[in-house]
Motif scaffolding. Structure first.
Motif, PDB file in Angstrom:
ATOM      1  N   ALA A   1       0.725  -1.303  -0.111  1.00  0.00           N
ATOM      2  CA  ALA A   1       0.107   0.060  -0.009  1.00  0.00           C
ATOM      3  C   ALA A   1       0.768   1.276  -0.034  1.00  0.00           C
ATOM      4  O   ALA A   1       1.907   1.275   0.683  1.00  0.00           O
ATOM      5  N   ARG A   2       0.560   2.356  -0.835  1.00  0.00           N
ATOM      6  CA  ARG A   2       1.165   3.325  -0.915  1.00  0.00           C
ATOM      7  C   ARG A   2       0.143   4.758  -0.066  1.00  0.00           C
ATOM      8  O   ARG A   2       0.153   5.760  -1.021  1.00  0.00           O
ATOM      9  N   ALA A   3      -0.021   4.524   1.192  1.00  0.00           N
ATOM     10  CA  ALA A   3      -0.662   5.440   1.682  1.00  0.00           C
ATOM     11  C   ALA A   3       0.188   6.690   1.579  1.00  0.00           C
ATOM     12  O   ALA A   3       1.348   6.603   1.600  1.00  0.00           O
ATOM     13  N   ASP A   4      -0.666   7.635   1.868  1.00  0.00           N
ATOM     14  CA  ASP A   4       0.134   8.983   1.657  1.00  0.00           C
ATOM     15  C   ASP A   4      -0.149  10.059   2.397  1.00  0.00           C
ATOM     16  O   ASP A   4      -1.634  10.309   2.891  1.00  0.00           O
ATOM     17  N   THR A   5       0.595  11.144   2.877  1.00  0.00           N
ATOM     18  CA  THR A   5       0.204  12.297   3.640  1.00  0.00           C
ATOM     19  C   THR A   5       0.476  13.562   2.851  1.00  0.00           C
ATOM     20  O   THR A   5       1.723  13.413   2.218  1.00  0.00           O
ATOM     21  N   LEU A   6       0.031  14.654   3.051  1.00  0.00           N
ATOM     22  CA  LEU A   6       0.427  15.760   2.242  1.00  0.00           C
ATOM     23  C   LEU A   6       0.129  17.044   3.059  1.00  0.00           C
ATOM     24  O   LEU A   6      -1.353  17.046   3.466  1.00  0.00           O
ATOM     25  N   ALA A   7       0.691  18.050   2.968  1.00  0.00           N
ATOM     26  CA  ALA A   7       0.424  19.190   4.015  1.00  0.00           C
ATOM     27  C   ALA A   7       0.340  20.378   2.769  1.00  0.00           C
ATOM     28  O   ALA A   7       1.162  20.243   1.958  1.00  0.00           O
ATOM     29  N   VAL A   8      -0.687  21.058   2.938  1.00  0.00           N
ATOM     30  CA  VAL A   8      -0.951  22.171   2.049  1.00  0.00           C
ATOM     31  C   VAL A   8      -1.062  23.432   3.208  1.00  0.00           C
ATOM     32  O   VAL A   8      -2.159  23.253   3.712  1.00  0.00           O
ATOM     33  N   ARG A   9      -0.469  24.487   2.714  1.00  0.00           N
ATOM     34  CA  ARG A   9      -0.561  25.782   3.646  1.00  0.00           C
ATOM     35  C   ARG A   9      -1.275  26.453   3.018  1.00  0.00           C
ATOM     36  O   ARG A   9      -1.050  27.140   1.728  1.00  0.00           O
ATOM     37  N   ALA A  10      -2.157  27.224   3.799  1.00  0.00           N
ATOM     38  CA  ALA A  10      -3.208  28.518   3.023  1.00  0.00           C
ATOM     39  C   ALA A  10      -2.820  29.494   3.897  1.00  0.00           C
ATOM     40  O   ALA A  10      -2.650  29.814   5.094  1.00  0.00           O
ATOM     41  N   GLU A  11      -2.618  30.476   3.081  1.00  0.00           N
ATOM     42  CA  GLU A  11      -2.034  32.065   3.856  1.00  0.00           C
ATOM     43  C   GLU A  11      -3.018  33.005   3.567  1.00  0.00           C
ATOM     44  O   GLU A  11      -3.416  33.248   2.225  1.00  0.00           O
ATOM     45  N   VAL A  12      -2.995  34.099   4.401  1.00  0.00           N
ATOM     46  CA  VAL A  12      -3.674  35.095   4.119  1.00  0.00           C
ATOM     47  C   VAL A  12      -3.118  36.402   5.059  1.00  0.00           C
ATOM     48  O   VAL A  12      -2.690  35.941   6.017  1.00  0.00           O
TER      49      VAL A  12
END
Lengths: 162, 155
Positions: free
Chosen positions: B22-33
């Motif tokens: 299995a190639r389970a994955d995590t990913l972080a996306v940063r939202a800025e204002v």
């Protein structure tokens, strides 16, 4: 003796066994990752206080952007589940209280915005092993308690096979 | 021997698992204002009803305007509220904020209230008093004009 024999038989398969039992710890090379984002940093434009102040907890307009994700099945032949949670370290860069981040799938109506939490929230579940592109609408709820400055909030996505 | 058999029975499962990792994955996306400094001030009523001065007022030396002015403050930073007389040549005015003592409103900004950031719709009541005297109160209509200013504290 029997135990030694059993261990000897299993030894060649130990790496596979470990890989199967802990699938999410070893990241695959970037071009093979099943979860990808068009941009790992998005900037929400400021469009004015009147539109950003939340009414009854749900923002009614203003500073919006989208997160574009591409998903491949993490396990061939199996469905998958995508969740999101707030990154615990997320918050103000310049000090003060951060804005509240809300999200929804772009296919949902504006009333579908829900606050991003530190607990996992289901984004999408696919019962079949399909790839796809997911667009997530993001909006920041800014009220008078949010201090001036640059704020950023981390969205942590997690993809797991079903 | 039973252990060997158990191990052999495990082999197919191990082989299957190893063939489809299995190639389970995590990913972080940063939202800025970037949030700017925000302040809002509202004064109601904008115009006060005219009040006739009486002899008693003149003898007392002051006319208290019965109607107060409500100043509504919203700010995302610590703030200070000021008032001043808009007409330098007009009648002398004193103001009282939130039941405090009357102080002369002059040409310079007079601080009347302050508070921390993160307030929305905080109300402050301003009472006005016109200073009168037999020599200064000429017959006729006199207009009082005040200016209000909301600013970040220390600005």
């Amino acid at each position: 003796m029997r135990r030694r024999l059993a261990l000897a038989l299993l030894a060649p398969f130990a790496p596979w066994l470990l890989a199967a039992s802990a699938p999410s710890t070893a990241p695959a090379p970037a071009d093979e990752r099943p979860l990808r984002a068009a941009a790992e940093r998005i900037t929400l434009p400021w469009v004015g206080a009147d539109e950003l102040i939340p009414a009854h907890g749900v923002p009614r307009g203003g500073s919006r952007s989208t997160i574009e994700l591409e998903v491949d099945p993490p396990l061939p032949g199996r469905g998958w589940e995508l969740t999101v949670r707030a990154e615990p370290a997320g918050g103000p860069v310049a000090g003060g209280r951060p804005p509240r981040a809300f999200w929804k799938l772009d296919s949902e109506p504006p009333s579908g915005f829900r606050p991003l939490r530190e607990e996992e929230q289901l984004v999408l579940r696919s019962e079949s092993a399909t790839s796809g592109r997911i667009t997530i609408d993001v909006v920041f709820g800014v009220d008078w308690t949010v201090t001036p400055g640059r704020h950023d909030v981390g969205f942590l996505f997690d993809l797991q096979p079903l | 021997m039973a252990g060997v058999l158990r191990a052999l029975r495990l082999l197919p499962a191990v082989l299957l698992a190893g063939g489809a990792v299995a190639r389970a994955d995590t990913l972080a996306v940063r939202a800025e204002v970037r949030v700017p400094l925000l302040q809002s001030l509202d004064a109601t009523p904008g115009i006060l009803d005219p009040v006739p001065a009486t002899v008693a007022d003149l003898e007392r030396g002051a006319l208290d305007v019965p109607e107060g002015v409500t100043l509504t403050v919203s700010s995302n930073v610590p703030w200070e509220l000021y008032v001043r007389r808009a007409d330098p040549g007009g009648p002398a005015i004193e103001v009282s904020a939130d039941g405090g003592p009357h102080r002369p409103a002059l040409d310079a900004w007079l601080p009347v209230a302050s508070g921390p950031g993160g307030v929305e719709g905080e109300r402050h009541e301003l009472r006005l008093r016109v200073v009168l005297s037999w020599t200064a109160a000429a017959p006729g209509d006199h207009a009082l004009r005040l200016e209000y200013r909301l600013a970040p504290r220390g600005a």
